[in-house]
Design a protein around this motif. Structure first.
Motif, PDB file in Angstrom:
ATOM      1  N   ALA A 164      25.191  63.082  33.229  1.00  0.00           N
ATOM      2  CA  ALA A 164      26.643  63.114  33.002  1.00  0.00           C
ATOM      3  C   ALA A 164      27.075  61.930  32.138  1.00  0.00           C
ATOM      4  CB  ALA A 164      27.380  63.085  34.335  1.00  0.00           C
ATOM      5  N   MET A 165      26.549  60.755  32.432  1.00  0.00           N
ATOM      6  CA  MET A 165      26.896  59.559  31.659  1.00  0.00           C
ATOM      7  C   MET A 165      26.523  59.725  30.189  1.00  0.00           C
ATOM      8  SD  MET A 165      25.660  56.661  34.382  1.00  0.00           S
ATOM      9  CE  MET A 165      25.851  55.293  33.220  1.00  0.00           C
ATOM     10  N   LEU A 166      25.303  60.208  29.953  1.00  0.00           N
ATOM     11  CA  LEU A 166      24.834  60.375  28.579  1.00  0.00           C
ATOM     12  C   LEU A 166      25.673  61.414  27.830  1.00  0.00           C
ATOM     13  CD1 LEU A 166      20.958  60.262  29.141  1.00  0.00           C
ATOM     14  CD2 LEU A 166      22.400  58.487  28.128  1.00  0.00           C
ATOM     15  N   GLY A 167      26.113  62.457  28.563  1.00  0.00           N
ATOM     16  CA  GLY A 167      26.951  63.484  27.945  1.00  0.00           C
ATOM     17  C   GLY A 167      28.277  62.918  27.468  1.00  0.00           C
ATOM     18  N   TYR A 168      28.910  62.096  28.293  1.00  0.00           N
ATOM     19  CA  TYR A 168      30.185  61.489  27.909  1.00  0.00           C
ATOM     20  C   TYR A 168      30.004  60.452  26.794  1.00  0.00           C
ATOM     21  CZ  TYR A 168      32.828  63.712  31.656  1.00  0.00           C
ATOM     22  OH  TYR A 168      33.467  64.629  32.452  1.00  0.00           O
ATOM     23  N   VAL A 169      28.889  59.717  26.846  1.00  0.00           N
ATOM     24  CA  VAL A 169      28.609  58.749  25.772  1.00  0.00           C
ATOM     25  C   VAL A 169      28.461  59.471  24.442  1.00  0.00           C
ATOM     26  CG1 VAL A 169      26.869  57.157  24.859  1.00  0.00           C
ATOM     27  CG2 VAL A 169      27.568  56.988  27.247  1.00  0.00           C
ATOM     28  N   GLU A 170      27.755  60.616  24.453  1.00  0.00           N
ATOM     29  CA  GLU A 170      27.564  61.389  23.223  1.00  0.00           C
ATOM     30  C   GLU A 170      28.906  61.882  22.676  1.00  0.00           C
ATOM     31  OE1 GLU A 170      25.092  65.286  21.554  1.00  0.00           O
ATOM     32  OE2 GLU A 170      25.010  64.730  23.682  1.00  0.00           O
ATOM     33  N   MET A 171      29.791  62.341  23.574  1.00  0.00           N
ATOM     34  CA  MET A 171      31.106  62.803  23.125  1.00  0.00           C
ATOM     35  C   MET A 171      31.915  61.661  22.513  1.00  0.00           C
ATOM     36  SD  MET A 171      32.478  65.694  25.811  1.00  0.00           S
ATOM     37  CE  MET A 171      32.032  64.859  27.335  1.00  0.00           C
ATOM     38  N   LEU A 172      31.817  60.473  23.110  1.00  0.00           N
ATOM     39  CA  LEU A 172      32.532  59.318  22.568  1.00  0.00           C
ATOM     40  C   LEU A 172      32.019  58.941  21.184  1.00  0.00           C
ATOM     41  CD1 LEU A 172      32.806  57.060  25.754  1.00  0.00           C
ATOM     42  CD2 LEU A 172      34.721  58.044  24.491  1.00  0.00           C
ATOM     43  N   GLN A 173      30.730  59.140  20.965  1.00  0.00           N
ATOM     44  CA  GLN A 173      30.120  58.754  19.695  1.00  0.00           C
ATOM     45  C   GLN A 173      30.346  59.789  18.593  1.00  0.00           C
ATOM     46  OE1 GLN A 173      26.042  58.156  20.984  1.00  0.00           O
ATOM     47  NE2 GLN A 173      26.291  55.926  21.012  1.00  0.00           N
ATOM     48  N   THR A 174      30.446  61.067  18.984  1.00  0.00           N
ATOM     49  CA  THR A 174      30.443  62.120  17.964  1.00  0.00           C
ATOM     50  C   THR A 174      31.784  62.822  17.761  1.00  0.00           C
ATOM     51  OG1 THR A 174      29.698  63.752  19.602  1.00  0.00           O
ATOM     52  CG2 THR A 174      27.994  62.582  18.351  1.00  0.00           C
ATOM     53  N   ASP A 175      32.676  62.769  18.754  1.00  0.00           N
ATOM     54  CA  ASP A 175      33.942  63.495  18.648  1.00  0.00           C
ATOM     55  C   ASP A 175      35.053  62.551  18.166  1.00  0.00           C
ATOM     56  OD1 ASP A 175      36.135  65.114  18.840  1.00  0.00           O
ATOM     57  OD2 ASP A 175      35.687  65.848  20.862  1.00  0.00           O
ATOM     58  N   ALA A 176      35.324  62.621  16.854  1.00  0.00           N
ATOM     59  CA  ALA A 176      36.332  61.733  16.262  1.00  0.00           C
ATOM     60  C   ALA A 176      37.752  62.141  16.618  1.00  0.00           C
ATOM     61  CB  ALA A 176      36.165  61.720  14.744  1.00  0.00           C
ATOM     62  N   SER A 177      37.923  63.332  17.179  1.00  0.00           N
ATOM     63  CA  SER A 177      39.277  63.819  17.479  1.00  0.00           C
ATOM     64  C   SER A 177      39.806  63.321  18.835  1.00  0.00           C
ATOM     65  CB  SER A 177      39.293  65.352  17.474  1.00  0.00           C
ATOM     66  OG  SER A 177      38.487  65.861  18.534  1.00  0.00           O
ATOM     67  N   LEU A 178      38.985  62.607  19.578  1.00  0.00           N
ATOM     68  CA  LEU A 178      39.410  62.150  20.892  1.00  0.00           C
ATOM     69  C   LEU A 178      40.554  61.149  20.788  1.00  0.00           C
ATOM     70  CD1 LEU A 178      35.951  61.571  22.674  1.00  0.00           C
ATOM     71  CD2 LEU A 178      37.570  63.443  23.072  1.00  0.00           C
ATOM     72  N   SER A 179      41.548  61.336  21.649  1.00  0.00           N
ATOM     73  CA  SER A 179      42.665  60.389  21.687  1.00  0.00           C
ATOM     74  C   SER A 179      42.258  59.145  22.465  1.00  0.00           C
ATOM     75  CB  SER A 179      43.877  61.034  22.357  1.00  0.00           C
ATOM     76  OG  SER A 179      43.607  61.257  23.734  1.00  0.00           O
ATOM     77  N   LEU A 180      43.089  58.117  22.380  1.00  0.00           N
ATOM     78  CA  LEU A 180      42.800  56.874  23.096  1.00  0.00           C
ATOM     79  C   LEU A 180      42.759  57.117  24.605  1.00  0.00           C
ATOM     80  CD1 LEU A 180      42.321  53.832  22.931  1.00  0.00           C
ATOM     81  CD2 LEU A 180      44.817  53.508  22.999  1.00  0.00           C
ATOM     82  N   ASN A 181      43.676  57.939  25.094  1.00  0.00           N
ATOM     83  CA  ASN A 181      43.697  58.241  26.528  1.00  0.00           C
ATOM     84  C   ASN A 181      42.447  59.002  26.968  1.00  0.00           C
ATOM     85  OD1 ASN A 181      46.148  57.002  27.055  1.00  0.00           O
ATOM     86  ND2 ASN A 181      47.351  58.863  26.693  1.00  0.00           N
ATOM     87  N   GLU A 182      41.993  59.920  26.129  1.00  0.00           N
ATOM     88  CA  GLU A 182      40.779  60.670  26.445  1.00  0.00           C
ATOM     89  C   GLU A 182      39.568  59.750  26.470  1.00  0.00           C
ATOM     90  OE1 GLU A 182      41.576  65.196  24.786  1.00  0.00           O
ATOM     91  OE2 GLU A 182      41.124  63.596  23.338  1.00  0.00           O
ATOM     92  N   LYS A 183      39.528  58.807  25.528  1.00  0.00           N
ATOM     93  CA  LYS A 183      38.415  57.851  25.507  1.00  0.00           C
ATOM     94  C   LYS A 183      38.412  56.995  26.774  1.00  0.00           C
ATOM     95  CE  LYS A 183      38.028  57.451  20.461  1.00  0.00           C
ATOM     96  NZ  LYS A 183      38.166  56.564  19.288  1.00  0.00           N
ATOM     97  N   LYS A 184      39.597  56.566  27.181  1.00  0.00           N
ATOM     98  CA  LYS A 184      39.698  55.777  28.413  1.00  0.00           C
ATOM     99  C   LYS A 184      39.259  56.593  29.621  1.00  0.00           C
ATOM    100  CE  LYS A 184      43.393  52.573  27.026  1.00  0.00           C
ATOM    101  NZ  LYS A 184      44.792  52.125  27.296  1.00  0.00           N
ATOM    102  N   GLU A 185      39.656  57.872  29.616  1.00  0.00           N
ATOM    103  CA  GLU A 185      39.281  58.755  30.724  1.00  0.00           C
ATOM    104  C   GLU A 185      37.765  58.919  30.795  1.00  0.00           C
ATOM    105  OE1 GLU A 185      39.862  63.411  32.110  1.00  0.00           O
ATOM    106  OE2 GLU A 185      41.162  62.554  30.561  1.00  0.00           O
ATOM    107  N   TYR A 186      37.137  59.119  29.629  1.00  0.00           N
ATOM    108  CA  TYR A 186      35.681  59.281  29.584  1.00  0.00           C
ATOM    109  C   TYR A 186      34.975  58.002  30.023  1.00  0.00           C
ATOM    110  CZ  TYR A 186      36.284  63.696  27.043  1.00  0.00           C
ATOM    111  OH  TYR A 186      36.617  64.990  26.690  1.00  0.00           O
ATOM    112  N   LEU A 187      35.511  56.863  29.604  1.00  0.00           N
ATOM    113  CA  LEU A 187      34.916  55.581  30.001  1.00  0.00           C
ATOM    114  C   LEU A 187      35.026  55.383  31.522  1.00  0.00           C
ATOM    115  CD1 LEU A 187      36.113  53.213  27.128  1.00  0.00           C
ATOM    116  CD2 LEU A 187      33.756  53.892  27.630  1.00  0.00           C
TER     117      LEU A 187
END
Length: 290
Positions: A80-103
């Protein structure tokens, strides 16, 4: 010549056993008393060997199951951790709130992973007698009170009513305070996790002549009768008797039992689902056989 035939029969029986037929035994014939006694002792030795072989097989099966379960328990949060890390690295459309949520999710999964590793490490140290216990005279009532206080916010957050029955006076036992605290933390935490539907947790302490008994109970889903003998086995997760969505690593109760045994105490469990599930821990005031 006839004596050689007898010896060959005994030898053949032993060969059959050595090659894997552990149920075979050397049979009696018209042997003299000395040979009969030898055969009796050989069969006893084979019985002992069969017992050891059965224990070793069970140990090997348990080891394979443990390795498999450990791998699964560690892989789940890590994946699960690696999946969210990959999304943070590859999905440029993520908002700041979404990034905080994933972190936050990564942090939570990381905490789960760290706790699992800590539990495996603790169990390993207990199994190998690599823990220095500091046995001394402690006030078990005060230790229990302090442990309960550490859960007050959890009781409030989960709307659970604690029912506390602890004597006002000091009650002393000889024990390792850190171990006692961990035992209580694990059991109360277990009741919080699995007894939440009952909305009540009870903790009582009773002083006896030579011992102290602590009961920790809840009115949650409980444990089925057929599962009770296995709840202290390592990596038993109680998915049949508890809510599988809340399933833990299965290590906590194993650690509890081993720590109680290190104090020459005992722990028992009774459960009537949705009525009352009680963990009863007995500590002797003075350590026995130590």
């Amino acid at each position: 010549m006839f004596q050689n035939i007898k010896i060959n029969k005994i030898s053949n029986s032993l060969t059959e056993i050595i090659t894997g037929n552990f149920n075979a035994r050397i049979k009696f014939h018209d042997y003299n008393k000395s040979v009969r006694n030898l055969i009796i002792n050989l069969n006893r030795l084979i019985d002992k060997f069969q017992e050891v072989a059965a224990v070793n097989k069970q140990y090997e099966d348990d080891r394979k199951k443990m390795v498999s379960n450990i791998s699964h328990d560690l892989r789940t949060p890590l994946t699960a951790m690696l999946g969210y890390v990959e999304m943070l690295q590859t999905d440029a459309s993520l908002s700041l709130n979404e990034k905080k949520e994933y972190l936050n999710v990564i942090e939570t999964k990381g905490e789960v992973l760290r706790n699992l590793i800590d539990e495996f490490f603790s169990l390993s140290k207990i199994d190998s007698d690599d823990i220095n216990f500091e046995f001394k005279k402690i006030d078990i009532t005060e230790v229990t009170r302090q442990c309960i206080l550490s859960f007050l916010k959890d009781f409030e957050a989960k709307e659970i009513t604690p029912i506390i029955k602890i004597p006002e006076k000091e009650v002393y036992i000889t024990a390792d305070e850190k171990s006692i605290n961990r035992i209580l933390q694990n059991i109360i935490g277990n009741s919080l996790k699995y007894g939440i539907s009952g909305k009540v947790i009870g903790i009582s302490l009773k002083e006896n002549k030579d011992s102290v008994t602590i009961d920790i109970w809840d009115k949650g889903k409980g444990i089925k009768k057929e599962d009770l003998p296995y709840i202290f086995e390592r990596l038993y997760t109680g998915e049949k008797s508890r809510n599988s969505n809340l399933k833990g690593s299965g290590i906590g109760l194993t650690i509890v039992k081993k720590l109680v045994e290190k104090h020459n105490g005992k722990i028992e469990v009774e459960s009537l689902p949705y009525e009352k599930t009680t963990f009863k821990i007995t500590f002797f005031k003075k350590l026995r056989n130590m």
